[in-house]
Design a protein around this motif. Structure first.
Motif, PDB file in Angstrom:
ATOM      1  N   GLY A  38      25.218  15.708 -14.328  1.00 26.09           N
ATOM      2  CA  GLY A  38      23.809  15.411 -14.098  1.00 26.09           C
ATOM      3  C   GLY A  38      22.962  16.545 -14.635  1.00 26.09           C
ATOM      4  O   GLY A  38      23.473  17.624 -14.934  1.00 26.09           O
ATOM      5  N   ALA A  39      21.672  16.285 -14.717  1.00 30.88           N
ATOM      6  CA  ALA A  39      20.769  17.239 -15.369  1.00 30.88           C
ATOM      7  C   ALA A  39      20.629  18.526 -14.555  1.00 30.88           C
ATOM      8  O   ALA A  39      21.025  18.586 -13.387  1.00 30.88           O
ATOM      9  CB  ALA A  39      19.403  16.584 -15.553  1.00 30.88           C
ATOM     10  N   ALA A  42      19.800  18.889 -10.591  1.00 31.87           N
ATOM     11  CA  ALA A  42      20.168  17.633  -9.911  1.00 31.87           C
ATOM     12  C   ALA A  42      20.773  17.866  -8.525  1.00 31.87           C
ATOM     13  O   ALA A  42      20.779  16.950  -7.698  1.00 31.87           O
ATOM     14  CB  ALA A  42      21.137  16.832 -10.772  1.00 31.87           C
ATOM     15  N   GLN A 194      26.751  20.157 -17.050  1.00 36.67           N
ATOM     16  CA  GLN A 194      25.672  19.423 -17.713  1.00 36.67           C
ATOM     17  C   GLN A 194      26.211  18.713 -18.951  1.00 36.67           C
ATOM     18  O   GLN A 194      25.654  17.727 -19.410  1.00 36.67           O
ATOM     19  CB  GLN A 194      24.562  20.376 -18.127  1.00 36.67           C
ATOM     20  CG  GLN A 194      23.648  20.729 -16.974  1.00 36.67           C
ATOM     21  CD  GLN A 194      22.513  21.626 -17.408  1.00 36.67           C
ATOM     22  OE1 GLN A 194      21.816  21.338 -18.360  1.00 36.67           O
ATOM     23  NE2 GLN A 194      22.379  22.734 -16.697  1.00 36.67           N
ATOM     24  N   VAL A 208      27.814  10.728 -11.122  1.00 39.34           N
ATOM     25  CA  VAL A 208      26.568  11.058 -11.804  1.00 39.34           C
ATOM     26  C   VAL A 208      25.533  11.352 -10.731  1.00 39.34           C
ATOM     27  O   VAL A 208      25.322  10.533  -9.815  1.00 39.34           O
ATOM     28  CB  VAL A 208      26.093   9.896 -12.699  1.00 39.34           C
ATOM     29  CG1 VAL A 208      24.788  10.265 -13.392  1.00 39.34           C
ATOM     30  CG2 VAL A 208      27.158   9.522 -13.728  1.00 39.34           C
ATOM     31  N   GLU A 210      21.607  12.519  -9.701  1.00 31.73           N
ATOM     32  CA  GLU A 210      20.230  12.608 -10.174  1.00 31.73           C
ATOM     33  C   GLU A 210      19.340  12.936  -8.991  1.00 31.73           C
ATOM     34  O   GLU A 210      19.427  12.261  -7.954  1.00 31.73           O
ATOM     35  CB  GLU A 210      19.830  11.263 -10.793  1.00 31.73           C
ATOM     36  CG  GLU A 210      18.541  11.336 -11.544  1.00 31.73           C
ATOM     37  CD  GLU A 210      18.105   9.956 -12.037  1.00 31.73           C
ATOM     38  OE1 GLU A 210      17.145   9.904 -12.788  1.00 31.73           O
ATOM     39  OE2 GLU A 210      18.712   8.950 -11.646  1.00 31.73           O
ATOM     40  N   THR A 215      24.086   8.445  -8.353  1.00 32.72           N
ATOM     41  CA  THR A 215      23.608   7.175  -8.896  1.00 32.72           C
ATOM     42  C   THR A 215      24.765   6.304  -9.388  1.00 32.72           C
ATOM     43  O   THR A 215      24.652   5.083  -9.382  1.00 32.72           O
ATOM     44  CB  THR A 215      22.630   7.393 -10.061  1.00 32.72           C
ATOM     45  OG1 THR A 215      23.279   8.218 -11.034  1.00 32.72           O
ATOM     46  CG2 THR A 215      21.348   8.077  -9.596  1.00 32.72           C
ATOM     47  N   ILE A 229      25.009   3.746 -18.678  1.00 36.19           N
ATOM     48  CA  ILE A 229      25.082   5.099 -18.102  1.00 36.19           C
ATOM     49  C   ILE A 229      24.941   6.137 -19.199  1.00 36.19           C
ATOM     50  O   ILE A 229      24.192   7.107 -19.070  1.00 36.19           O
ATOM     51  CB  ILE A 229      26.417   5.297 -17.340  1.00 36.19           C
ATOM     52  CG1 ILE A 229      26.411   4.411 -16.096  1.00 36.19           C
ATOM     53  CG2 ILE A 229      26.625   6.752 -16.966  1.00 36.19           C
ATOM     54  CD1 ILE A 229      27.671   4.489 -15.295  1.00 36.19           C
ATOM     55  N   ALA A 232      21.320   6.274 -20.248  1.00 36.39           N
ATOM     56  CA  ALA A 232      20.366   6.783 -19.261  1.00 36.39           C
ATOM     57  C   ALA A 232      20.615   8.232 -18.885  1.00 36.39           C
ATOM     58  O   ALA A 232      19.687   8.986 -18.661  1.00 36.39           O
ATOM     59  CB  ALA A 232      20.425   5.905 -18.006  1.00 36.39           C
ATOM     60  N   TYR A 233      21.876   8.613 -18.811  1.00 37.34           N
ATOM     61  CA  TYR A 233      22.174   9.929 -18.224  1.00 37.34           C
ATOM     62  C   TYR A 233      22.838  10.880 -19.180  1.00 37.34           C
ATOM     63  O   TYR A 233      22.747  12.089 -19.020  1.00 37.34           O
ATOM     64  CB  TYR A 233      23.082   9.763 -17.003  1.00 37.34           C
ATOM     65  CG  TYR A 233      22.456   8.957 -15.924  1.00 37.34           C
ATOM     66  CD1 TYR A 233      21.520   9.524 -15.074  1.00 37.34           C
ATOM     67  CD2 TYR A 233      22.789   7.624 -15.754  1.00 37.34           C
ATOM     68  CE1 TYR A 233      20.926   8.774 -14.083  1.00 37.34           C
ATOM     69  CE2 TYR A 233      22.206   6.870 -14.765  1.00 37.34           C
ATOM     70  CZ  TYR A 233      21.276   7.450 -13.930  1.00 37.34           C
ATOM     71  OH  TYR A 233      20.693   6.709 -12.955  1.00 37.34           O
TER      72      TYR A 233
END
Ligand code: ATP
Length: 237
Positions: A38-39, A42, A194, A208, A210, A215, A229, A232-233
């Motif tokens: 995840g970013a 997160a 990341q 994942v 967020e 999510t 996925i 989006a991620y």
């Protein structure tokens, strides 16, 4: 389904008004590599901090080797075999490589010399430079030192926080080779990254995350194969 060595149920972590982790549940099967991706921001590090006893969860339950450990302090978690390689490595740069490695065995003198020798065999660059300050190593070598220091503690579960961060692609390859070896040796790995594609490719299971919540989760190859996925991620790797 194989037994889980570590489970996190309904975990919440807050820093004052900031709810960094919200209702996170994770199951880490014994002997697996489980990736949390995840970013930036997160909540991945906060999950590892709660699991390793460095922050107190607001609520939730952490179970390790069949016992509830939710508020067990960090030093006790290390003694029971759960060891964190922190983000940024936290190498003691003015101490020698040998001294840094010895710190990995602070809680158990037994096997220390043999374990350090093992690490020198596994990471020859550390052996050659054992007397030099750890700060003289490159970023990739410092990451190897951080991993070696953790392995000296004989972990049953190794938590790795962003091991590839800031490293050149060739060195990232080496870090992932080491992770694969650690798994082959039978150690359970929880990998926070990341670099989601890379982490999922190395993992059996993935989550994942967020803004503090899970999510998506499932077998890592299924997450990697899910176009939605990825888009989006994971598309921005
Ligand atoms: P990174 O890759 O940057 O470490 P992360 O996914 O690991 O990101 P966390 O470091 O767990 O995320 O941070 C989650 C949220 O909690 C962020 O909004 C962050 O700003 C906040 N946070 C983390 N540590 C603290 C702290 N000690 N005090 C206040 N807020 C914090």
């Amino acid at each position: 389904m194989s037994d889980a060595i570590l489970t996190v149920e309904n975990l919440h972590v807050s820093y004052g008004q900031v709810n960094a982790v919200r209702d996170v549940s994770i199951r880490v099967p014994t002997g697996s590599v489980t990736a949390l991706v995840g970013a930036n921001g997160a909540g991945k590090t906060s999950i590892l901090s709660a699991v390793s006893g460095l922050v107190r969860p607001k609520s939730g339950t952490i179970t390790y080797k069949g016992a509830e450990v939710t508020r067990r302090p960090a030093h006790a978690m290390v003694k029971s075999g759960l060891v964190l390689v922190p983000e940024g490595r936290e190498i003691l740069s003015t101490l020698s490589i040998a001294e840094n490695l010895s710190l990995g065995g602070w809680h158990r003198r037994r096997n220390l010399t043999a374990n350090v020798e093992n690490m020198y065999e596994r990471f020859p660059v550390l052996a050659e430079r054992r007397k030099l300050p750890a700060g003289s190593l490159s970023g990739g070598e410092q990451q190897m030192l951080a991993i070696a220091r953790a392995l000296i503690a004989e972990p049953e579960v190794l938590l790795l926080d962003e091991p590839s961060m800031g490293l050149a692609p060739k060195i990232v390859d080496q870090v992932f080779e080491v992770i694969e070896q650690i798994r082959t040796d039978g150690t359970t790995v929880v990998l926070v990254e990341q670099n989601a594609r890379r982490a999922l490719a190395a993992a059996d299971f993935g989550y994942v995350i967020e803004t503090g919540e899970i999510t998506h989760s499932g077998p890592a190859d299924e997450l990697l194969a899910d176009e939605a996925i990825i888009e989006a991620y994971l598309g921005l790797d």
